[in-house]
Scaffold this active site. Structure first.
Site, PDB file in Angstrom:
ATOM      1  N   GLY A 168       0.815  -1.204   0.000  1.00  0.00           N
ATOM      2  CA  GLY A 168       0.000   0.000   0.000  1.00  0.00           C
ATOM      3  C   GLY A 168       0.851   1.258   0.000  1.00  0.00           C
ATOM      4  N   TRP A 183       2.208   1.687  -3.454  1.00  0.00           N
ATOM      5  CA  TRP A 183       1.148   2.151  -4.359  1.00  0.00           C
ATOM      6  C   TRP A 183       1.117   3.674  -4.401  1.00  0.00           C
ATOM      7  CZ3 TRP A 183      -3.252   5.077  -3.225  1.00  0.00           C
ATOM      8  CH2 TRP A 183      -4.198   5.167  -4.244  1.00  0.00           C
ATOM      9  N   HIS A 184       1.438   4.317  -3.283  1.00  0.00           N
ATOM     10  CA  HIS A 184       1.449   5.775  -3.251  1.00  0.00           C
ATOM     11  C   HIS A 184       2.598   6.351  -4.054  1.00  0.00           C
ATOM     12  CE1 HIS A 184      -1.295   5.138   0.167  1.00  0.00           C
ATOM     13  NE2 HIS A 184      -1.687   6.381  -0.036  1.00  0.00           N
ATOM     14  N   GLY A 185       3.716   5.655  -4.135  1.00  0.00           N
ATOM     15  CA  GLY A 185       4.844   6.174  -4.894  1.00  0.00           C
ATOM     16  C   GLY A 185       6.055   5.277  -4.790  1.00  0.00           C
TER      17      GLY A 185
END
Length: 501
Positions: free
Chosen positions: A353, A356-358
């Protein structure tokens, strides 16, 4: 907008030699930034939304035509970013539609598994190619002692949200949790629905398809709720989030050594509320936008800083992402019935997760902190039970959880670990000075804190009063708000934070 390969949450240029010393990427990634026209706080966005509204409702009885209007709006957004993106998303959506037809028609377990695997591989592969290949190439070059390659890497904006939303369709079909659709037009319209595509809420495609199927009627009460949400979102974004960012947060994270320990600590607190009001403000605006078209989107926030533990926090913060990670990732990992693996899977899920943000080690650290927090909560509850605390201990746990989450936000916001360390050093210095904390900043931060903890009944009361008010009173309220926002945001609004992911 430009960003170095693993730049953290706010992209900026870094010195190349400094990047080499840390073993980070020299790859420069160009993030397609949405034109101001598409910014959901701009007047041009609302003119566009109004035009879609005026075309959409006269055609409401004709399902195909309303879907065509939505699809045009979706692809117009993509076209404003990049013609490459305009080709990429329809192509991926078309392949998923064909795979979905196969899943609807096939009864063979092997074939169904192959079809859903193909969908996952295509979508995750597309995301990995654009978002993570530079990250892994740069780190591989560092670990092997080679010179990392340098080229411009185009990162399509909103791709992370599109991929997660698109995968809900084929995975739900594989699990037989959805019926699917045989309408190519409906699928294309749902999987790239323009209010959700920029930064969520991540909505199950089946949920949108069901609403597209239902007959719609323009309802004054629903329209009032939509306008109230949009107005509330603009207040959160422009009056609170942007003010906190421009008057303290950005300065503290850019130059932490120039501020006292107390000022840096206040800046970190301010970032926690800036992020909340920025993202929840965006969510309110897009929920209101969708509601103007008769579409209800799932809620994404529920007073997250009132959480009593990290698990409770993720039931309140970015709810649609939390649900996605739980339903489509955590439940798919092996070993759930073995206690050790159930804890390890929580950590793995949150690290993914974070990524997923960066593509950044900062996001890996942020995800790991939340993963270990979730594992600890589960371990604690298995020992002490799940009964909720009351009285003093309830407030103690709320304060403790808020500070743990805020500590993790430092990794989320800082561009690199050096900045994280500098911020922690300044806080640890225990120096006290408030010369850079203006009265206006204190007032806005205080309003933000108090508004966050307002009872939900107050919000419902305010919404009910607005919806029941005569149309001219609603219009007058919106006009007054527009004038106030124009005054507050006269220097221009900052981009929504989560659109960068």
């Amino acid at each position: 907008m430009t960003a170095t390969g693993i730049a953290g949450s706010l992209p900026r240029r870094r010195d190349a030699s400094k990047v080499r010393r840390r073993g980070l990427l020299e790859l420069r990634i160009r993030l397609h930034c949405y034109p101001k026209f598409l910014a959901p706080y701009s007047s041009s966005y609302f003119l566009f939304l109004g035009a879609i509204f005026l075309v959409y409702w006269p055609l409401a009885r004709y399902r195909a035509l309303t879907l065509a209007v939505i699809l045009f709006a979706n692809y117009f957004f993509f076209a404003r970013w990049s013609l490459t993106l305009l080709a990429l998303i329809p192509a991926a959506s078309s392949i998923d539609f064909l795979l979905g037809l196969g899943l609807q028609n096939s009864r063979s377990p092997i074939l169904r598994k192959l079809l859903v695997t193909a969908s996952i591989a295509m979508n995750i592969g597309m995301l990995a190619f654009y978002k993570y290949v530079p990250f892994f190439l740069g780190n591989w070059a560092h670990w092997t002692g080679k010179t990392p390659p340098a080229w411009d890497w185009v990162l399509p904006i909103s791709l992370s949200f599109y991929v997660f939303q698109a995968l809900t369709y084929t995975i739900d079909l594989y699990r037989r949790d959805a019926e699917g659709t045989r309408s190519y037009l409906a699928h294309l319209a749902a999987v790239s629905f323009f209010p959700t595509i920029l930064a969520g809420p991540i909505t199950r495609v089946e949920t949108l398809l069901e609403q597209f199927e239902k007959p719609k009627k323009l309802d004054a009460a629903a329209g009032g709720r939509a306008l109230f949400l949009i107005a509330l979102g603009l207040v959160k974004k422009l009056m609170i989030a942007d003010y906190l960012a421009g008057n303290l947060v950005n300065r503290v994270f850019d130059f932490p050594k120039l501020y006292s320990g107390a000022e840096v600590l206040i800046g970190v607190y301010a970032y926690a509320f800036q992020l909340y009001y920025d993202f929840s403000g965006y969510t309110d605006i897009v929920m209101g936008s969708a509601l103007l078209l008769g579409i209800k989107l799932p809620p994404n926030f529920n007073c997250p800083y009132a959480a009593e533990n990290i698990a409770d926090f993720w039931r309140r913060w970015h709810i649609t992402l939390s649900n996605w990670l739980r339903d489509y990732l955590y439940f798919s990992l092996p070993g759930k019935r073995i206690k050790f693996f159930s804890y390890a899977n929580l950590i793995v899920t949150m690290i993914i997760g974070g990524l997923w943000h960066g593509a950044s080690w900062n996001f890996v650290a942020w995800g790991a902190l939340h993963g270990f927090g979730l594992a600890f909560v589960r371990l604690w509850q298995s020992w002490r039970g799940t009964a909720k605390a009351t009285g003093f201990w309830r407030y103690f746990y709320i304060v403790l959880t808020f500070h743990y989450v805020t500590f993790a936000w430092i990794f989320f916001r800082a561009p690199d670990f050096d900045t994280v360390w500098a911020i922690l050093q300044r806080i640890g210095s225990l120096t006290v000075s408030f010369v850079n904390i203006s009265p206006g900043l204190g007032i806005i931060l205080g309003i933000g804190v108090l508004a966050h903890y307002i009872p939900n009944a107050w919000y419902k009361f305010s919404l009910d009063v607005y919806v029941r008010a005569p149309f001219y009173a609603q219009a007058a309220a919106l006009a007054g708000l527009a004038i106030g926002l124009q005054y507050v945001a006269r220097t221009g609004a900052a981009p929504f934070i989560y659109i960068r992911f």
